[in-house]
Motif scaffolding. Structure first.
Motif, short mmCIF file in Angstrom:
data_model
loop_
_atom_site.label_atom_id
_atom_site.label_comp_id
_atom_site.label_asym_id
_atom_site.label_seq_id
_atom_site.Cartn_x
_atom_site.Cartn_y
_atom_site.Cartn_z
N THR A 59 4.56 31.07 13.91
CA THR A 59 4.81 31.04 12.47
C THR A 59 6.13 30.30 12.26
N LYS A 60 6.39 29.91 11.02
CA LYS A 60 7.65 29.25 10.70
C LYS A 60 8.82 30.16 11.04
N GLU A 61 8.66 31.47 10.75
CA GLU A 61 9.73 32.43 11.01
C GLU A 61 9.98 32.58 12.52
N GLU A 62 8.92 32.65 13.31
CA GLU A 62 9.09 32.75 14.77
C GLU A 62 9.77 31.50 15.32
N PHE A 63 9.36 30.35 14.82
CA PHE A 63 9.95 29.09 15.25
C PHE A 63 11.45 29.08 14.96
N SER A 64 11.83 29.49 13.74
CA SER A 64 13.25 29.53 13.35
C SER A 64 14.02 30.51 14.21
N ARG A 65 13.41 31.66 14.48
CA ARG A 65 14.07 32.68 15.30
C ARG A 65 14.32 32.17 16.72
N LEU A 66 13.33 31.49 17.32
CA LEU A 66 13.53 30.94 18.65
C LEU A 66 14.60 29.85 18.66
N CYS A 67 14.62 29.03 17.61
CA CYS A 67 15.65 27.99 17.52
C CYS A 67 17.04 28.63 17.48
N THR A 68 17.17 29.73 16.75
CA THR A 68 18.45 30.44 16.69
C THR A 68 18.80 31.04 18.04
N THR A 69 17.82 31.68 18.69
CA THR A 69 18.03 32.31 20.00
C THR A 69 18.51 31.30 21.03
N PHE A 70 17.95 30.09 21.00
CA PHE A 70 18.29 29.07 22.00
C PHE A 70 19.30 28.04 21.47
N ASN A 71 19.94 28.37 20.34
CA ASN A 71 20.99 27.51 19.76
C ASN A 71 20.53 26.08 19.53
N LEU A 72 19.29 25.93 19.05
CA LEU A 72 18.76 24.60 18.77
C LEU A 72 19.08 24.23 17.32
N THR A 73 19.73 23.09 17.15
CA THR A 73 20.04 22.59 15.81
C THR A 73 19.30 21.28 15.60
N ASP A 74 19.44 20.70 14.42
CA ASP A 74 18.77 19.43 14.12
C ASP A 74 19.10 18.35 15.16
N GLU A 75 20.32 18.41 15.70
CA GLU A 75 20.73 17.39 16.68
C GLU A 75 19.94 17.49 17.98
N ASN A 76 19.37 18.66 18.26
CA ASN A 76 18.60 18.84 19.49
C ASN A 76 17.17 18.31 19.38
N PHE A 77 16.73 18.01 18.16
CA PHE A 77 15.37 17.56 17.93
C PHE A 77 15.31 16.05 17.82
N HIS A 78 14.26 15.47 18.37
CA HIS A 78 14.00 14.04 18.17
C HIS A 78 12.61 13.90 17.53
N SER A 79 12.40 12.79 16.88
CA SER A 79 11.12 12.56 16.20
C SER A 79 10.21 11.72 17.06
N GLN A 80 8.94 12.03 16.99
CA GLN A 80 7.94 11.18 17.64
C GLN A 80 6.74 11.07 16.72
N THR A 81 6.07 9.94 16.81
CA THR A 81 4.92 9.67 15.97
C THR A 81 3.71 9.42 16.86
N ASN A 82 2.63 10.15 16.62
CA ASN A 82 1.39 9.97 17.36
C ASN A 82 0.34 9.35 16.45
N HIS A 83 -0.25 8.25 16.89
CA HIS A 83 -1.37 7.62 16.20
C HIS A 83 -2.62 7.91 17.04
N TYR A 84 -3.62 8.55 16.44
CA TYR A 84 -4.80 8.98 17.18
C TYR A 84 -5.98 8.03 16.94
N PHE A 85 -6.78 7.85 18.00
CA PHE A 85 -7.91 6.92 17.96
C PHE A 85 -9.17 7.60 18.49
N ASP A 86 -10.30 7.17 17.98
CA ASP A 86 -11.60 7.55 18.52
C ASP A 86 -12.62 6.56 17.97
N THR A 87 -13.85 6.67 18.43
CA THR A 87 -14.92 5.83 17.90
C THR A 87 -15.47 6.48 16.63
#
Length: 197
Positions: free
Chosen positions: A14-42
């Motif tokens: 959940t969003k709340e669990e995600f936020s709680r884990l980020c706090t527990t592990f001292n993850l801030t915006d600086e620890n995150f990087h962005s990635q973009t996935n483009h998906y393909f199929d027939t």
């Protein structure tokens, strides 16, 4: 080109669990990087029907084309080619096929013509990674088709040991087990619902 076996355990958060884990592990915006996935199929979802997925991933100035195929256990075999920015732009604009020779070789082995591939859409992820008990914990916040989801992954070399550690981690942080489909499967599910398919 690289080919490797990927062993990872996933759990939706959940969003709340995600936020709680980020706090527990001292993850801030600086620890995150962005990635973009483009998906393909027939058009008839030949890859999906083989429980496989194809994506082009952009992370900063790095561009990879990866085909994921089922392997033994929970593992996936990944075949990856590096691409240039110019090649990716040409593929996304529909002016060329993959330019990913090893991936194309695997597609042909699966009887899929690379010329039949279409872009399904794009998924954006903000990701943070930390080493944890011999593996890698991955915190993902993904956005696609008007949807936000939160996911925890644990990448390991040994499936049996990794499962024990991951289950213990979830219990320690009072997080219920919520198995997570691959990102492409979650993406496809939302897109199909929005299109009324």
């Amino acid at each position: 080109m690289t080919q490797q076996l990927e062993i990872e355990f996933k759990n939706m958060l959940t969003k709340e669990e995600f936020s709680r884990l980020c706090t527990t592990f001292n993850l801030t915006d600086e620890n995150f990087h962005s990635q973009t996935n483009h998906y393909f199929d027939t058009k008839d979802f030949a890859l999906k029907n083989l429980k496989s997925g194809l994506r082009i991933r952009e992370v900063q100035d790095c561009f990879e084309c990866t085909l994921k195929e089922p392997a033994i256990g929970i593992g996936l075999t990944e075949t990856t080619d590096l691409l240039s920015k110019k090649e990716v732009q040409s593929i996304l604009s529909g002016n060329s096929v993959l330019h990913a020779h090893e991936v194309e070789g695997r597609l042909q082995a699966l009887a899929i013509d690379p010329h039949d591939l279409k872009i399904l859409g794009t998924l954006q992820t903000k990701r943070a990674e930390i080493k944890y008990e011999g593996g890698l914990l991955v915190f993902d916040h993904s956005q696609y088709a008007g949807t936000d989801d939160y996911e925890l992954e644990y990448e390991v070399l040994n499936e049996e040991t990794g499962k024990v550690i991951f289950d213990r981690f979830l219990a320690l942080h009072s997080i219920p087990r919520r198995p997570a489909d691959k990102k492409i499967a979650r993406f496809m599910s939302v897109v199909k619902k929005k299109r009324g398919l």
